[in-house]
Design a protein around this motif. Structure first.
Motif, mmCIF file in Angstrom:
data_model
loop_
_atom_site.group_PDB
_atom_site.id
_atom_site.type_symbol
_atom_site.label_atom_id
_atom_site.label_comp_id
_atom_site.label_asym_id
_atom_site.label_seq_id
_atom_site.Cartn_x
_atom_site.Cartn_y
_atom_site.Cartn_z
ATOM 1 N N GLU A 1 6.975 10.845 41.320
ATOM 2 C CA GLU A 1 6.544 11.671 40.199
ATOM 3 C C GLU A 1 7.706 12.570 39.790
ATOM 4 O O GLU A 1 8.179 13.384 40.581
ATOM 5 N N VAL B 1 2.322 13.336 28.924
ATOM 6 C CA VAL B 1 2.205 12.110 29.721
ATOM 7 C C VAL B 1 1.764 10.959 28.828
ATOM 8 O O VAL B 1 0.860 11.110 28.012
ATOM 9 N N GLN B 2 2.414 9.807 28.992
ATOM 10 C CA GLN B 2 1.984 8.589 28.299
ATOM 11 C C GLN B 2 1.211 7.711 29.269
ATOM 12 O O GLN B 2 1.633 7.496 30.401
ATOM 13 N N PHE B 3 0.077 7.172 28.825
ATOM 14 C CA PHE B 3 -0.720 6.285 29.685
ATOM 15 C C PHE B 3 -1.282 5.166 28.826
ATOM 16 O O PHE B 3 -1.857 5.399 27.761
ATOM 17 N N LYS B 4 -1.127 3.922 29.305
ATOM 18 C CA LYS B 4 -1.677 2.763 28.591
ATOM 19 C C LYS B 4 -2.946 2.297 29.284
ATOM 20 O O LYS B 4 -2.961 2.045 30.488
ATOM 21 N N THR B 5 -4.014 2.180 28.531
ATOM 22 C CA THR B 5 -5.301 1.753 29.094
ATOM 23 C C THR B 5 -5.412 0.234 29.099
ATOM 24 O O THR B 5 -4.717 -0.468 28.356
ATOM 25 N N THR C 1 -9.657 0.273 33.050
ATOM 26 C CA THR C 1 -9.514 1.725 33.078
ATOM 27 C C THR C 1 -10.870 2.385 32.905
ATOM 28 O O THR C 1 -11.643 2.024 32.010
ATOM 29 N N TYR D 1 -1.503 9.977 24.763
ATOM 30 C CA TYR D 1 -0.476 10.997 24.973
ATOM 31 C C TYR D 1 -1.183 12.305 25.293
ATOM 32 O O TYR D 1 -1.881 12.874 24.442
ATOM 33 N N LYS E 1 -1.718 17.764 36.889
ATOM 34 C CA LYS E 1 -1.207 16.414 36.669
ATOM 35 C C LYS E 1 -1.801 15.408 37.651
ATOM 36 O O LYS E 1 -2.146 14.279 37.279
ATOM 37 N N LYS F 1 -3.986 12.114 36.795
ATOM 38 C CA LYS F 1 -3.557 10.800 37.280
ATOM 39 C C LYS F 1 -4.691 10.097 38.021
ATOM 40 O O LYS F 1 -4.930 8.896 37.838
ATOM 41 N N LEU G 1 -7.342 8.856 35.444
ATOM 42 C CA LEU G 1 -6.927 7.710 34.629
ATOM 43 C C LEU G 1 -6.740 6.436 35.439
ATOM 44 O O LEU G 1 -6.977 5.337 34.947
ATOM 45 N N ASN G 2 -6.310 6.572 36.686
ATOM 46 C CA ASN G 2 -6.028 5.395 37.515
ATOM 47 C C ASN G 2 -7.201 4.934 38.354
ATOM 48 O O ASN G 2 -7.096 3.930 39.057
#
Length: 496
Positions: free
Chosen positions: A262, A420-424, A428, A471, A479, A483, A486-487
């Motif tokens: 991280e 933070v960028q996160f792709k689903t 998810t 975003y 954080k 995380k 989302l994960n």
């Protein structure tokens, strides 16, 4: 020469033009499916003394230094982009290819070189060692954004990132055997284990120290953190080299550790190193192109021997090495055939070919030209047909998802916050939920959603869909909670 006539201003102008040409070459080579390294080398050859005569360059020691520095940057950037989860699944075969595979390839090429050049066995094995490893710069560039099956891409990248130390060790070992009388090959074996062991240990240690330092030291400008990371890459190489270990292995391992940690300024560090690696690659291949003289490269002796050894390398040595190194491992015939074809040669063999020149070994100039010819044939024939081979062998994977929008990810150091960028995806937990139903941490806010390259302004009723790029502005304290949320896949998200 042009530079001698006009001085420093001409040098600056030429440097600027070469970088601009390099960037344009990279763009068009990708569109044409053509390896950029060939065009970079061609640029160097054109402006050299046998071409336009703008620059005269024949200093093998300088080229060697530039090549080593560039390879450190390229390996570091490649390691940063590699995921532990991906590498772990192919660790054993990649390690086997990076050690046993290099030895087998070098040995078969050495036998062919023995008869092609009429040289001693030590000189033949030196030549085999020089071309024995695949090249990280060539492989990383060839696989970038290509939809190759994940297992194949991971194997090739891990192999190319870790087999340079073996090739360097073998090259230096045979130079020592040729130059220093009374040297015993068996005396060099403990040195190999020392180099690999120290390289691995210091890579892990310095990678941890770098990650800790980046996160804990509060610098005045966010632009200093990418420079900080590059400094650790160079520090890792030099400390390991001074300790008698493999600097290249240490840099790649350290980059793996840093890239999978991280990081507060992750996006800035990654983007800077990607651009820096491109610049290093452009300059390195142009310099190597300057070092070769086309009149010598395209002589009858070099062409005939180069074609013979290229055929042996591509169609005999590499396939045998792949099939023997992966015995008992879960690779299908098609996968082994693809790995055999995708063993690209690039900067590493050319840089290694400068070592015999610096050492003053007989036939070193001939070796350099033939190695250069082999690299060109590998890049032209294999590099331009990797996607075609993957398609024919049915080893293409899903298209790589890279966001092409212009939202800039930032880390707000003074406020202890980060974008933070996160792709689903389909698994998810938040997919299918509206924003007001998702229990985001208190200090986390979705600032933007990008769906199919369209920017969506989020509000409470906005539903998250698979494939969205989220975003999220989040405080450092929250954080980890974000995380985890989302994960956490295949879990029913409780509505708030």
């Amino acid at each position: 020469m042009f530079l001698e006539a006009f001085g420093n201003d001409a040098f600056v102008l030429l440097g600027a033009l070469l970088l601009i040409i390099g960037v344009l070459v990279a763009k068009f080579s990708h569109k044409l499916g053509f390896p950029a390294l060939v065009l970079f080398i061609l640029v160097g050859m054109v402006i050299g003394s046998d071409g336009l005569g703008l620059v005269y360059f024949d200093n093998a020691e300088t080229a060697q230094l530039i090549g080593i520095l560039a390879l450190v940057i390229i390996l570091f950037e490649g390691g940063l982009q590699t995921k532990f989860t991906t590498v772990r699944s192919v660790a054993l075969p990649s390690l086997s290819l990076a050690t046993l595979g290099v030895v087998i390839t070098s040995s078969i090429v050495a036998v062919a070189a023995m008869f092609a050049f009429d040289i001693t066995w030590y000189e033949a094995f030196l030549f085999g060692a020089i071309v024995g490893s695949t090249d990280a710069a060539a492989v990383f560039a060839a696989l970038k954004e290509r939809n190759i099956k994940a297992k194949m891409g991971a194997t090739l990248e891990a192999e190319s990132g870790t087999n340079d130390p073996m090739a360097v060790f073998l090259t230096l070992a045979f130079i020592e055997l040729i130059v220093i009388e009374g040297t015993n090959i068996w005396m060099l074996i403990p040195n190999f284990f020392w180099q690999m062991g120290i390289g691995l240990a210091l890579g892990l240690l310095l990678g941890k120290i770098a990650s800790f330092s980046i996160n804990r030291i509060n610098l005045e400008s966010s632009g200093l953190y990418p420079i900080f990371s590059v400094a650790f890459a160079l520090l890792t190489y030099s400390i390991t080299a001074f300790a008698g270990g493999s600097g290249f292995l240490a840099v790649y391992v350290a980059a793996l550790v840093i890239g999978n940690s991280e990081l507060t300024y992750r996006y800035s560090i990654f983007q800077f190193n990607e651009g820096f690696a491109w610049m290093a690659q452009i300059l390195m291949f142009i310099i190597l192109g300057l070092l070769v003289f086309p009149q010598q490269l395209f002589s009858t002796e070099v062409i005939l021997n180069g074609l013979l050894l290229s055929v042996v390398l591509m169609f005999v040595a590499r396939p045998i090495a792949i099939f023997l190194s992966t015995l008992g491992m879960k690779y299908s015939l098609k996968e082994k055939l693809f790995l055999s074809w995708a063993g690209l040669r690039g900067a590493v063999p050319i840089v290694l070919a400068t070592f015999p020149i610096v050492a003053g070994i007989e036939n070193s100039a001939l070796f350099f030209n033939v190695v250069f010819f082999i690299v060109l044939t590998s890049a032209l024939i294999q590099g331009s047909s990797i996607s075609y081979a993957a398609k024919k062998l049915n080893l293409t994977g899903p298209k790589k998802d890279t966001p092409h929008h212009s939202i800039e990810l930032i880390s707000i150091g003074k406020a202890n916050a980060e974008m933070v960028q996160f792709k689903t995806n389909e698994d998810t937990a938040v997919v299918g939920r509206r924003l007001h139903e998702i229990p985001f941490p208190r200090r986390a806010t979705i600032s933007a959603i990008v769906r199919d390259d369209r920017l969506i302004t989020p509000h409470g009723e906005t539903e998250i869909k698979a494939g969205d790029f989220l975003y999220i502005l989040v405080s450092q304290k929250d954080k980890e909670l974000l995380k985890k949320l989302l994960n956490d896949k295949n879990r029913q998200v409780k509505t708030s």
